[in-house]
Design a protein around this motif. Structure first.
Motif, PDB file in Angstrom:
ATOM      1  N   VAL A   1     -28.098   4.905 -10.754  1.00 46.87           N
ATOM      2  CA  VAL A   1     -27.125   3.984 -10.166  1.00 46.87           C
ATOM      3  C   VAL A   1     -26.140   4.698  -9.253  1.00 46.87           C
ATOM      4  CG1 VAL A   1     -27.322   2.353 -12.075  1.00 46.87           C
ATOM      5  CG2 VAL A   1     -25.621   4.191 -12.200  1.00 46.87           C
ATOM      6  N   GLY A   2     -26.313   6.015  -9.075  1.00 44.39           N
ATOM      7  CA  GLY A   2     -25.470   6.752  -8.168  1.00 44.39           C
ATOM      8  C   GLY A   2     -24.070   7.023  -8.691  1.00 44.39           C
ATOM      9  N   LEU A   3     -23.854   6.824  -9.983  1.00 47.31           N
ATOM     10  CA  LEU A   3     -22.539   7.065 -10.602  1.00 47.31           C
ATOM     11  C   LEU A   3     -22.743   8.100 -11.699  1.00 47.31           C
ATOM     12  CD1 LEU A   3     -21.376   3.357 -10.934  1.00 47.31           C
ATOM     13  CD2 LEU A   3     -20.709   4.989  -9.158  1.00 47.31           C
ATOM     14  N   GLU A   4     -22.322   9.316 -11.469  1.00 47.83           N
ATOM     15  CA  GLU A   4     -22.605  10.405 -12.393  1.00 47.83           C
ATOM     16  C   GLU A   4     -21.580  10.501 -13.508  1.00 47.83           C
ATOM     17  OE1 GLU A   4     -22.817  14.004 -10.183  1.00 47.83           O
ATOM     18  OE2 GLU A   4     -24.752  13.519  -9.251  1.00 47.83           O
ATOM     19  N   ASP A   5     -22.054  10.972 -14.684  1.00 51.02           N
ATOM     20  CA  ASP A   5     -21.110  11.331 -15.732  1.00 51.02           C
ATOM     21  C   ASP A   5     -20.709  12.791 -15.547  1.00 51.02           C
ATOM     22  OD1 ASP A   5     -23.117  12.949 -16.783  1.00 51.02           O
ATOM     23  OD2 ASP A   5     -23.554  11.641 -18.486  1.00 51.02           O
ATOM     24  N   GLU A   6     -19.986  13.321 -16.518  1.00 50.26           N
ATOM     25  CA  GLU A   6     -19.427  14.671 -16.379  1.00 50.26           C
ATOM     26  C   GLU A   6     -20.490  15.759 -16.350  1.00 50.26           C
ATOM     27  OE1 GLU A   6     -16.294  11.959 -17.844  1.00 50.26           O
ATOM     28  OE2 GLU A   6     -18.419  12.285 -18.276  1.00 50.26           O
ATOM     29  N   ARG A   7     -21.707  15.460 -16.770  1.00 47.92           N
ATOM     30  CA  ARG A   7     -22.804  16.435 -16.742  1.00 47.92           C
ATOM     31  C   ARG A   7     -23.796  16.167 -15.626  1.00 47.92           C
ATOM     32  NH1 ARG A   7     -20.655  20.615 -19.429  1.00 47.92           N
ATOM     33  NH2 ARG A   7     -19.890  20.012 -21.490  1.00 47.92           N
ATOM     34  N   GLY A   8     -23.456  15.271 -14.725  1.00 52.34           N
ATOM     35  CA  GLY A   8     -24.324  14.987 -13.594  1.00 52.34           C
ATOM     36  C   GLY A   8     -25.401  13.966 -13.858  1.00 52.34           C
ATOM     37  N   HIS A   9     -25.402  13.334 -15.035  1.00 57.29           N
ATOM     38  CA  HIS A   9     -26.391  12.301 -15.326  1.00 57.29           C
ATOM     39  C   HIS A   9     -26.015  11.018 -14.584  1.00 57.29           C
ATOM     40  CE1 HIS A   9     -26.652  14.592 -19.387  1.00 57.29           C
ATOM     41  NE2 HIS A   9     -27.470  15.118 -18.501  1.00 57.29           N
ATOM     42  N   SER A  10     -26.972  10.435 -13.890  1.00 57.39           N
ATOM     43  CA  SER A  10     -26.704   9.193 -13.163  1.00 57.39           C
ATOM     44  C   SER A  10     -27.735   8.116 -13.447  1.00 57.39           C
ATOM     45  CB  SER A  10     -26.658   9.470 -11.653  1.00 57.39           C
ATOM     46  OG  SER A  10     -27.905   9.993 -11.192  1.00 57.39           O
ATOM     47  N   THR A  11     -28.611   8.352 -14.402  1.00 55.89           N
ATOM     48  CA  THR A  11     -29.670   7.401 -14.758  1.00 55.89           C
ATOM     49  C   THR A  11     -29.316   6.712 -16.071  1.00 55.89           C
ATOM     50  OG1 THR A  11     -31.327   8.761 -13.635  1.00 55.89           O
ATOM     51  CG2 THR A  11     -32.135   7.124 -15.214  1.00 55.89           C
ATOM     52  N   PHE A  12     -29.207   5.393 -16.016  1.00 60.12           N
ATOM     53  CA  PHE A  12     -28.764   4.639 -17.182  1.00 60.12           C
ATOM     54  C   PHE A  12     -29.620   3.383 -17.360  1.00 60.12           C
ATOM     55  CE2 PHE A  12     -25.013   6.774 -15.404  1.00 60.12           C
ATOM     56  CZ  PHE A  12     -24.634   7.539 -16.494  1.00 60.12           C
ATOM     57  N   ASN A  13     -29.728   2.963 -18.616  1.00 61.01           N
ATOM     58  CA  ASN A  13     -30.343   1.678 -18.926  1.00 61.01           C
ATOM     59  C   ASN A  13     -29.312   0.585 -18.673  1.00 61.01           C
ATOM     60  OD1 ASN A  13     -30.815  -0.386 -21.615  1.00 61.01           O
ATOM     61  ND2 ASN A  13     -32.508  -0.055 -20.220  1.00 61.01           N
TER      62      ASN A  13
END
Length: 273
Positions: A209-221
Motif C-alpha cells: 500500500v506504499g505506507l511503510e512501518d518502522e522496519r520498512g514493511h509496506s505489505t498488509f492484508n
C-alpha cells in the motif's frame, strides 16, 4: 450495576485470583448480571459487606462461554500482566497502537483492530500471515501476551467465542441517500473491491500500500471496511485521523486527487457499511 426489584443495586466486581492483592490485569470477571425470577438472586454468586456465597449449581458452560472466560483471563499471559480483553475490550478495540510482536519484528506498533466479525475476515494479522483463526490465537498468546502454549481445547473455546462476535454495526444513516448511491458508484469506479470485496469488504491477499512501518514493511492484508465509519484512526499505524484524510491527505489508493464532491460521496457510502 443492576437495579433490583426491591430497590437494591447489584454491582459486579472482578476479583483478582493471583498472588497479588492488587493486580495489573483481571484473572476473571463477571461479564453479565441478571436477577432471577422472584428477586433475591443475581448472577452466579452474590456478595454483601464482604460475605459471599454461591447461588447454587450452574449449568456446564458451552464453548462460547468458556472462550469468553478465557478471553478475560489474565492468567494466560506472563505473570498475569494482561488478558485478551486488555486490548480488545469485550471484542472491540482500545484505539491504541500496540507492538504485539505478531509480525516477528520489534518496534513496529500497529493499530489494535476490533474483533467484531473477525471470524469472516481471514487470513489474520496485519500481514495476513496467519492462515487460521486458531493459529492467530496461539500466536497472540505466545508473542503478545508472552504466555504458555495454549491447550487445544482452550484455542477451540476462544475461537468459538470470537466467531460468535457479529460484524460491527454501521453508523445510523442520516445522510443523503443519493450521495450514498453516488459513493457506491465511486467505490466501484475506483475498483476498491480489488482489496475490499463485499460482503466482508476484505480479501485474503496482502498488498503493498506504499505506507511503510518502522522496519520498512509496506505489505498488509486489507482490514474489513464493515463498521469503518466508527473508527477514529486508519491504516496500520493510525496515521489518518478520518476517512477524508485516507483519500485526501494520503491519496489512498488514488492515481490522482479526487474531486471534493466525489470524496464526500465516497465517505458517505463508507460510513454506511
Amino acid at each position: 450495576m443492576l437495579p433490583l426489584a426491591d430497590g437494591r443495586i447489584a454491582v459486579a466486581l472482578g476479583a483478582w485470583r493471583g498472588r497479588r492483592s492488587i493486580g495489573r490485569g483481571s484473572a476473571g470477571r463477571p461479564v453479565a448480571l441478571a436477577e432471577a425470577p422472584g428477586g433475591g438472586r443475581v448472577g452466579d454468586s452474590v456478595s454483601s459487606l464482604g460475605r459471599g456465597g454461591p447461588l447454587g449449581p450452574t449449568p456446564e458452560p458451552d464453548a462460547i462461554r468458556r472462550g469468553r472466560e478465557l478471553f478475560h483471563d489474565a492468567r494466560l499471559s506472563h505473570d498475569g500482566w494482561m488478558s485478551c480483553h486488555s486490548c480488545h475490550a469485550d471484542g472491540h478495540a482500545n484505539g491504541r497502537l500496540v507492538d504485539t510482536l505478531g509480525d516477528d519484528s520489534y518496534g513496529t506498533p500497529k493499530r489494535t483492530p476490533s474483533l467484531f466479525g473477525v471470524g469472516e475476515t481471514g487470513p489474520w494479522a496485519w500481514d495476513g500471515g496467519m492462515a487460521t483463526l486458531g493459529d492467530q490465537i496461539r500466536k497472540s498468546v505466545a508473542s503478545t501476551m508472552r504466555g504458555y502454549p495454549l491447550y487445544d481445547d482452550q484455542v477451540e473455546a476462544i475461537e468459538a467465542y470470537l466467531r460468535s462476535l457479529p460484524p460491527p454495526p454501521a453508523l445510523e444513516s442520516h445522510g443523503d441517500e443519493e450521495a450514498v448511491a453516488r459513493g457506491a458508484a465511486t467505490f466501484r469506479r475506483l475498483r476498491c473491491a480489488r482489496c475490499h470485496e463485499p460482503s466482508a469488504f476484505t480479501t485474503p491477499a496482502a498488498y503493498d500500500v506504499g505506507l511503510e512501518d518502522e522496519r520498512g514493511h509496506s505489505t498488509f492484508n486489507p482490514p474489513s471496511l464493515r463498521g469503518v465509519g466508527r473508527r477514529r484512526s486508519f491504516f496500520h499505524d493510525g496515521r489518518a485521523g478520518s476517512l477524508a484524510e485516507v483519500f485526501g491527505r494520503f491519496g489512498h489508493p488514488l492515481d490522482e486527487p479526487m474531486a471534493a464532491g466525489d470524496l464526500a460521496d465516497l465517505v458517505a457510502f463508507l460510513r454506511g457499511l
